[in-house]
Design an enzyme around this catalytic site. Structure first.
Site, PDB file in Angstrom:
ATOM      1  CB  SER A  55      -0.945   0.011   1.207  1.00 28.60           C
ATOM      2  OG  SER A  55      -0.207  -0.023   2.412  1.00 28.60           O
ATOM      3  N   GLY A  92      -1.750  -4.478   0.915  1.00 28.75           N
ATOM      4  CA  GLY A  92      -1.852  -5.700   1.680  1.00 28.75           C
ATOM      5  C   GLY A  92      -0.941  -6.812   1.229  1.00 28.75           C
ATOM      6  CG  ASN A 121       1.357  -5.655   4.571  1.00 26.26           C
ATOM      7  OD1 ASN A 121       0.872  -4.986   5.467  1.00 26.26           O
ATOM      8  ND2 ASN A 121       1.287  -5.298   3.303  1.00 26.26           N
ATOM      9  CG  ASP A 205      -4.015   5.526   8.201  1.00 31.36           C
ATOM     10  OD1 ASP A 205      -3.079   6.346   8.250  1.00 31.36           O
ATOM     11  OD2 ASP A 205      -4.158   4.724   7.252  1.00 31.36           O
ATOM     12  CG  HIS A 208      -1.419   3.950   4.811  1.00 37.60           C
ATOM     13  ND1 HIS A 208      -2.340   3.413   5.679  1.00 37.60           N
ATOM     14  CD2 HIS A 208      -0.955   2.927   4.053  1.00 37.60           C
ATOM     15  CE1 HIS A 208      -2.439   2.117   5.450  1.00 37.60           C
ATOM     16  NE2 HIS A 208      -1.608   1.790   4.480  1.00 37.60           N
TER      17      HIS A 208
END
Length: 230
Positions: A55, A92, A121, A205, A208
Site C-alpha cells: 500500500s 496488503g 506486512n 490513520d 500511511h
C-alpha cells in the site's frame, strides 16, 4: 539496537503504539487492489522500471496520481529519461504474494529494473523472518536472472515489536542487498517516520504517509534508483 521508529513512537505517544499493529493490518494490509492496472510496457530507450510493492506504493488513501510512483514518472521526465514505469503494487501484499506474482510480471513487462518494496506486512502478521528473507531473495534472484537490476526498499517496524526483532527485521534488507550485490534504500520512510513531528506526515490513520510526504518517499528512493537507469 535503536531503530528510526523510536522518535515516531515518542511523537505519537501511547495513542499510536498500542493499536499500531492492528491498524497497520487494516491499513497496509487493507483490501487488495492495484495502484494502477499494469499494462504492457515499452519505451524508446527500452528501459522499464517495475515497482512491486504494497500500500505504500499503491497510493492507499491518496488521490490517483499523487503517490511516489507517479511522482517518479515526473522525475524521469525532468531528467529527460524515457524509462517506462509499471506500478504493480497491491495494498496488503506480502513477500509471498510478490514472489508468486513476479514471474508473470517479468514475462509480461521484461523490466530493466525491478523495485521491490515489500516486507512490512510480513512483520505485521508475525511471519518468520527467514520466510521474508527467502521470499525477497527469490524475487531478487528471479529479477536478476531475467536480466533486470534490482533495488530493495527497506522498512522498519515500531519498537514495541521488541528491539531484537526490530533490528533483525531492518537488518535483513541490508544483509540481502549485500549478499546479492543489489542496490538498497535502507529505510523507505526516513525523514517521515523518524522525526519529532512524525504524526503530521501521515494520513488520519497515522499509518500511511500523506500526500505531502510522497515527495520525500521519492527522494529516499531516487538517488539509488537513478544509478540503475541509463
Amino acid at each position: 539496537m535503536r531503530t528510526d521508529f523510536t522518535k515516531l513512537a515518542r511523537a505519537a505517544a501511547g495513542r499510536l503504539l498500542r493499536p499500531l499493529a492492528a491498524l497497520l493490518l487494516a491499513g497496509l494490509a487493507a483490501g487488495p487492489g492495484y495502484a494502477q492496472a499494469p499494462a504492457p510496457a515499452s519505451s524508446a530507450s527500452g528501459e522499464t522500471i517495475l515497482v512491486v510493492g504494497d500500500s505504500l506504493s499503491a497510493e492507499y488513501g491518496l488521490k490517483r496520481g499523487s503517490g511516489w510512483v507517479p511522482l517518479l514518472e515526473k522525475q524521469l521526465a525532468r531528467e529527460k529519461k524515457t524509462a517506462k514505469v509499471v506500478n504493480a503494487s497491491i495494498s496488503g501484499d506480502t513477500t509471498s504474494g510478490g514472489r508468486s506474482r513476479l514471474p508473470a510480471l517479468l514475462t509480461q513487462h521484461q523490466p530493466s529494473t525491478v523495485v521491490i518494496e515489500l516486507g512490512g506486512n510480513d512483520a505485521l502478521r508475525g511471519l518468520p523472518l527467514d520466510m521474508t528473507e527467502n521470499n525477497l531473495r527469490a524475487m531478487t534472484q528471479a529479477a536478476k536472472k531475467a536480466g533486470a537490476k534490482v533495488l530493495l526498499v527497506g522498512m522498519q517496524v515500531p519498537p514495541n515489536y521488541g528491539g531484537d526483532y526490530s533490528a533483525k527485521f531492518s537488518g535483513l534488507f541490508a544483509n540481502l542487498a549485500k549478499a546479492e550485490k543489489v542496490a538498497l534504500v535502507p529505510f523507505f520512510l526516513k525523514g517521515i517516520a523518524d522525526v519529532d513531528d512524525a504524526v503530521a506526515n501521515f494520513q488520519a490513520d497515522r499509518i500511511h504517509p500523506n500526500e505531502q510526504s510522497q515527495a520525500r518517499m521519492l527522494a529516499n528512493v531516487w538517488p539509488e534508483l537513478k544509478k540503475l537507469i541509463k
